[in-house]
Design a protein around this motif. Structure first.
Motif, PDB file in Angstrom:
ATOM      1  N   VAL A 111      -1.427   2.601  -1.589  1.00 34.42           N
ATOM      2  CA  VAL A 111      -0.493   3.378  -2.399  1.00 34.42           C
ATOM      3  C   VAL A 111      -0.909   3.228  -3.852  1.00 34.42           C
ATOM      4  O   VAL A 111      -0.739   2.171  -4.457  1.00 34.42           O
ATOM      5  CB  VAL A 111       0.955   2.898  -2.215  1.00 34.42           C
ATOM      6  N   PRO A 112      -1.548   4.276  -4.387  1.00 32.54           N
ATOM      7  CA  PRO A 112      -2.066   4.156  -5.748  1.00 32.54           C
ATOM      8  C   PRO A 112      -0.942   4.221  -6.769  1.00 32.54           C
ATOM      9  O   PRO A 112       0.024   4.951  -6.569  1.00 32.54           O
ATOM     10  CB  PRO A 112      -2.965   5.379  -5.868  1.00 32.54           C
ATOM     11  N   VAL A 170      -0.235  -1.935   6.835  1.00 35.35           N
ATOM     12  CA  VAL A 170      -0.410  -2.747   5.636  1.00 35.35           C
ATOM     13  C   VAL A 170      -0.425  -1.814   4.434  1.00 35.35           C
ATOM     14  O   VAL A 170      -1.309  -0.963   4.304  1.00 35.35           O
ATOM     15  CB  VAL A 170      -1.720  -3.553   5.700  1.00 35.35           C
ATOM     16  N   VAL A 171       0.585  -1.933   3.583  1.00 34.64           N
ATOM     17  CA  VAL A 171       0.673  -1.096   2.388  1.00 34.64           C
ATOM     18  C   VAL A 171       0.089  -1.871   1.218  1.00 34.64           C
ATOM     19  O   VAL A 171       0.571  -2.955   0.879  1.00 34.64           O
ATOM     20  CB  VAL A 171       2.137  -0.712   2.090  1.00 34.64           C
ATOM     21  N   VAL A 172      -0.995  -1.341   0.647  1.00 32.73           N
ATOM     22  CA  VAL A 172      -1.664  -2.038  -0.455  1.00 32.73           C
ATOM     23  C   VAL A 172      -1.459  -1.265  -1.747  1.00 32.73           C
ATOM     24  O   VAL A 172      -1.985  -0.168  -1.904  1.00 32.73           O
ATOM     25  CB  VAL A 172      -3.175  -2.180  -0.185  1.00 32.73           C
ATOM     26  N   PRO A 173      -0.652  -1.799  -2.682  1.00 29.94           N
ATOM     27  CA  PRO A 173      -0.527  -1.130  -3.974  1.00 29.94           C
ATOM     28  C   PRO A 173      -1.849  -1.264  -4.716  1.00 29.94           C
ATOM     29  O   PRO A 173      -2.452  -2.336  -4.710  1.00 29.94           O
ATOM     30  CB  PRO A 173       0.567  -1.927  -4.699  1.00 29.94           C
ATOM     31  N   GLU A 174      -2.337  -0.157  -5.263  1.00 29.34           N
ATOM     32  CA  GLU A 174      -3.632  -0.232  -5.930  1.00 29.34           C
ATOM     33  C   GLU A 174      -3.587   0.463  -7.283  1.00 29.34           C
ATOM     34  O   GLU A 174      -3.034   1.551  -7.401  1.00 29.34           O
ATOM     35  CB  GLU A 174      -4.708   0.426  -5.070  1.00 29.34           C
ATOM     36  N   GLY A 199       4.343  -0.776 -10.689  1.00 29.90           N
ATOM     37  CA  GLY A 199       3.408  -0.349  -9.646  1.00 29.90           C
ATOM     38  C   GLY A 199       3.819  -0.889  -8.293  1.00 29.90           C
ATOM     39  O   GLY A 199       3.984  -0.134  -7.333  1.00 29.90           O
ATOM     40  N   THR A 200       4.019  -2.189  -8.224  1.00 31.34           N
ATOM     41  CA  THR A 200       4.330  -2.785  -6.920  1.00 31.34           C
ATOM     42  C   THR A 200       5.703  -2.334  -6.431  1.00 31.34           C
ATOM     43  O   THR A 200       5.898  -2.111  -5.240  1.00 31.34           O
ATOM     44  CB  THR A 200       4.282  -4.322  -7.010  1.00 31.34           C
TER      45      THR A 200
END
Lengths: 660, 660
Positions: free
Chosen positions: A655-656, A617-621, A541-542
């Motif tokens: 970013v899912p 800010v890119v947040v993997p979710e 994911g990340t």
């Protein structure tokens, strides 16, 4: 017509090769939805969604006509306080009220012709008296539409209960169900409701006129019986002698008969062309029938000795006396009365959203109210009305006598305002020099003005002024006589609503001024993208999120908050293996805070960013496919988003990583 | 120790110039928060947050000791069904129960020394019997912690009410308030609660032992009076003769006295070093005091002729009889009993979250339960326990006799499992060849194993096996005798909980397997960014969003849905003026749909995207500063985000335009 200017859009697009135009057809919803609310209607159909005189009378007149079902009773309920001896006063009072009706009708005739594009009190006041009076009118009318629904529905249920006493305990429930049904019908659109209801409206008119005819025949032949088994009388307070005040109160209650007159002038756009003519004729018909019914009912009710009661309506008493018992005709007549009362509520469902949309269009109510649903209906307005009205019904336990004191004040307030507006208008018209009528004040540019000019403005001004005075006086009578009983509430809500209008308006104006492109110069393009990506661990994911981050910019910094140092170590080693050349910042968090360190880091970066630099800010979710799985994960991503939304120069991207 | 491995992180970071390490200190919260929950504690403090024997006895023993406050009464309430004549059986029963207590204590002594790092039934079963038995133990214990809170609080209130009958009507309310207070104390952390409660615990022990001393003195001197004004007797059912079943029921109720013994073994990590020794000694002290109190209370209660009642507890009856009335000593003793009962509830608040965190750590409960709050407490577990217990109190109207049938089953189930586990363990130990004990099964690598080896495993195995059999038998007695009264509920919930554990575990394992980097090769970097930006109008907000969009990629397409064609035209012309060289696609929407056309366009683009291409949807969004302003705008941006989250190859970015 929308369709034309759609073509226009396509035209412009064709000329500019940066612009293209696509038409998106109807996108099908679930079948059940359409079965419920009907298939979507294209904006282009809006024009066809109009009605003729006959249907118009059914749709719009029902409000006014239905008021004959309770007006008489509400006069009696007050007079009764002075004993049976006072009830005879209802007859002269009914004549006074009909006279007033005449004045109002004539005034509205003129409005209809002056404002073929819909001349409710709001429009007239706005055009001729300015913003504030217009808003007063709007507030007054909106409140009254709500009351129309509450009063009509409650009275309808009262009729029903008179015919079927077994239903007495369920009055409130029935009322609420009816409101729900009417709401549904209205969400489908006006034409259907018109079609559905015309039959009933005419049934009511014929049956009631018939009843009166039979009644008067028996009366003149001296064979009209007196009421048998009179129901228990409703007493609103302790007995009092016949005072002017009492009579005025009774009169004020009776004027409820005039409510609904304005609906045609407001809803004029729903009529087929020639609008003004069709609407005007409908109005006259309506006034005629209304007067006949009201006087007739009041007179005969007195003759048979009908009494105001919570258990049986005056109409029911009258009909069963005339027909000598509860036979088929009785049930038909009372049934039709019930029906038309519910239709009256329906009228408000046409008027309220339309007015709401108009006010919203001018930016005094939330814009959403001016959006039309898939059935060309102002759906949100319809639902709003339904909710507030239902609330009223519950609060007043569906009792008409309880609601009446709040009712009709708004109507007469708006009457007064529109009459005054018209008077003012004729005065302006008088100033027009022939041939020059294309320049001048706003009022002079309205469509109606041209029609207006070649008539006798003096008479018209006289008529409207007279109307204004009459309705003004009546309104004062209201305020004084009904104040204690509930009018105070209306007078209290009025300024509150005004304040809301202003607040909303201020917001929209303010926003527009901030967003305006007047004197705006496009800022230099963003030179540099700095990407920050917080991660909780190193996994597919990340890494896929990292892949996205790197596609945005070369300058990517990955953050890891080491709440648990052992875990932090794992992350670190994994990172060295999988993304050795990407910058990783490990934030040790001795107090086990997760978000705060990230927030602090990002905000700090934002403060020290270069000119023309923006921080993404890119947040993997993780996105759970199964609803309860979301309980098994902290919603860190959302929280981060919320907290950073207002940070200047920072944009958050989730970013899912969907797992399946 | 975290601090060390923090240093380790810093070390690794120093060597790798792509990695940097920062330590984020405590970030202050609002003052009121700290006043309520205390200042944050650093993870490094965790070690210091331990307690000595004296405090340990107060914190952990209170659960076991407090049960003497109701165990006797719950025996009597059953025997009473066979008439006053049967009550004397309580004395022999108490001796049987104390014998059982002895067995259990010895077994736990061994567990404490074998598992110095916390050997609750869960750990022991996991180490020696495998996953399933461990989960059974966990489920059983979690349920019992909840019941401990409910029973102890209810009994505490019962004591209070015995002393102050005026409070009788408010039993439930008081119980709930107490649970809330205990929750608060526990959110502050264990040491404080230890300090707060030690005093009370010893007050209870001394006062009760004192009461017994005086009681027995009077008994032997023959001056012990009989109970005066006995309260109304509580009858749980219709009278029955003395049957074995009845006696067994009474016995089962009485074993409630054993609940709480395990708490020391579970909470062992909270003790100062040397843990095992301190905990072991505390356990023996506890067992001693418990036996004395229980037998003493039961014997004297019988002598004075105390009766089980809802209005006055047996303790209260005993104390006032011994002291000859409600004098100061009476209030002190009953007060202390009340206090220790609430402390017993507090014990569960230490145990439940700790066990929950352990199970969550193994991935059978939501991970969140294993996060420690700013006070080093497993806050979520604490709150969860409080909620469920409060529910039970409300459902059973704070009646102890109602809750008892559900109680203690879990305890004895876990007793049995841990004893069996230990027996199995010694058996394994017996297989160790001296000197080779570093290889072998998982159980052989535990810290305890080394201590274990140089002792006589045969005796120990015998002891534990005997304990297992005893507790096992008792549990069967429970299930049979209490089934109807409520045990069925526990037996029903057990499998349900197991299922939840498995579901949660499956999810985590499944997710891990999908996210694992085993055999994962990093995909080729994204070559091409396609940006799509829907706009509702052209203004500063949308233009600044456009600026951002252009910083992401050269390939930017702007979408406008022309619901209202006139407005659409304006947008189009403005666009030609302000961003002539950016592609604009106008979507005519005759059915006034807003989102659907955009969704359709984006999804279509996503389907036809090139390999290594990603589509970023930039949504300009207005962010209201004032809460109610959000009502004045459609939340199109959010909706769009929701609907596109799951679309493959699409990432949504909301670019806020904050207006101020």
């Amino acid at each position: 017509m929308p369709s034309n200017s759609d073509r226009k859009l396509a035209e412009i697009a064709r000329q500019d090769d940066h612009i293209s135009y696509k038409k998106i057809g109807h996108i099908p919803k679930r079948g059940i939805w359409h079965w419920f609310f009907g298939r979507p209607l294209a904006s282009a159909d809006a024009g066809h969604q109009t009605i003729g005189k006959a249907v118009g009378l059914a749709v719009f007149a029902s409000d006014a006509l239905s008021s004959t079902a309770y007006a008489t009773q509400e006069i009696l309920v007050i007079l009764a306080l002075a004993g049976m001896g006072a009830l005879h006063l209802s007859v002269p009072l009914s004549f006074v009220i009909v006279a007033l009706l005449l004045v109002v009708t004539i005034s509205y005739e003129q409005i209809i012709h002056a404002y073929p594009s819909g001349g409710g009190a709001y429009v007239v006041a706005r055009e001729n008296l300015g913003e504030w009076p217009a808003l007063v009118a709007a507030a007054a009318l909106l409140m009254d539409y709500v009351l129309t629904v509450a009063v009509s529905t409650s009275s309808g249920v009262a009729q029903l209960v008179s015919a079927v006493p077994a239903l007495l305990p369920f009055q409130i429930e029935i009322a609420l169900v009816m409101v729900a049904l009417i709401t549904l019908v209205n969400l489908r659109g006006v034409r259907e409701s018109g079609a559905v209801f015309s039959v009933l409206a005419y049934a009511f008119i014929l049956l009631l006129l018939g009843t009166l005819a039979v009644g008067f025949m028996k009366y003149f032949t001296g064979s009209l019986p007196a009421l048998v088994e009179p129901p228990e009388m409703e007493l609103l307070g302790e007995a009092s002698p016949i005072t002017v005040f009492l009579v005025l109160r009774a009169f004020a209650n009776g004027t409820a008969a005039l409510t609904g007159i304005e609906s045609i002038a407001t809803g004029i756009t729903a009529f087929k062309q020639p609008r003004s003519r069709n609407a005007g004729i409908t109005l006259i018909w309506m006034a005629g029938i209304l007067s006949t019914l009201f006087i007739g009912i009041t007179f005969l009710s007195h003759e048979i000795g009908a009494v105001p009661s919570e258990f049986e309506t005056v109409i029911s008493q009258l009909v069963r006396t005339v027909f000598g018992g509860r036979d088929l005709l009785y049930y038909l007549a009372v049934g039709a009365t019930t029906a038309i009362l519910f239709m009256a509520a329906n009228t408000a469902f046409a008027g309220f959203p339309r007015l709401g949309a108009m006010v919203a269009g001018d930016g005094f109510l939330p814009r959403q109210l001016s959006y039309r649903g898939s059935r060309l209906v102002y759906s949100r307005g319809v639902v709003l009305l339904a909710l507030v009205a239902s609330l009223l019904i519950v609060v007043f336990r569906a009792r008409v006598s309880g609601l009446i004191p709040l009712y009709a004040i708004g109507v007469f307030l708006s009457f007064t305002l529109s009459q005054t507006g018209m008077a003012r208008r004729w005065w302006k018209v008088s100033k027009i020099k022939p041939g020059k009528n294309k320049k001048g004040t706003r009022a002079l540019q309205t469509e109606g003005e041209v029609l207006a000019f070649d008539r006798h403005w003096r008479t018209k001004m006289a008529v409207n002024s007279f109307g204004a005075v009459c309705t003004g006086v009546v309104m004062l009578v209201f305020v004084i006589t009904k104040f204690q009983e509930g009018a105070w509430l209306v007078l209290l809500l009025l300024p509150v609503l005004m304040a809301c209008f202003q607040a909303v308006h201020h917001h929209y104006k303010d926003l527009a001024s901030r967003l305006t492109l007047e004197g705006f110069k496009v800022p230099a393009p963003i030179r540099h993208q700095k990407v920050i990506m917080p991660i909780s661990g190193v996994h597919r994911g990340t890494l896929s999120a990292l892949r996205y981050a790197q596609s945005l910019s070369k300058d990517v910094t990955v953050l890891h908050v080491a709440v648990d140092a052992e875990a932090g170590e794992k992350v670190l080693l994994k990172w060295q293996k999988w993304a050795p050349d990407v910058n990783l910042v490990v934030l040790g968090s001795p107090y086990r805070l997760l978000l705060e360190p990230i927030l602090r880091y990002v905000r700090n970066a934002a403060e020290h960013r270069k000119p023309n630099e923006i921080i993404t800010v890119v947040v993997p979710e993780f996105l759970p496919r199964v609803w309860w799985h979301s309980w098994l994960h902290t919603r860190a991503a959302q929280l981060l988003r919320m907290r950073l939304l207002f940070t200047d120069g920072v944009v958050v991207v989730e970013v899912p990583y969907v797992v399946d």
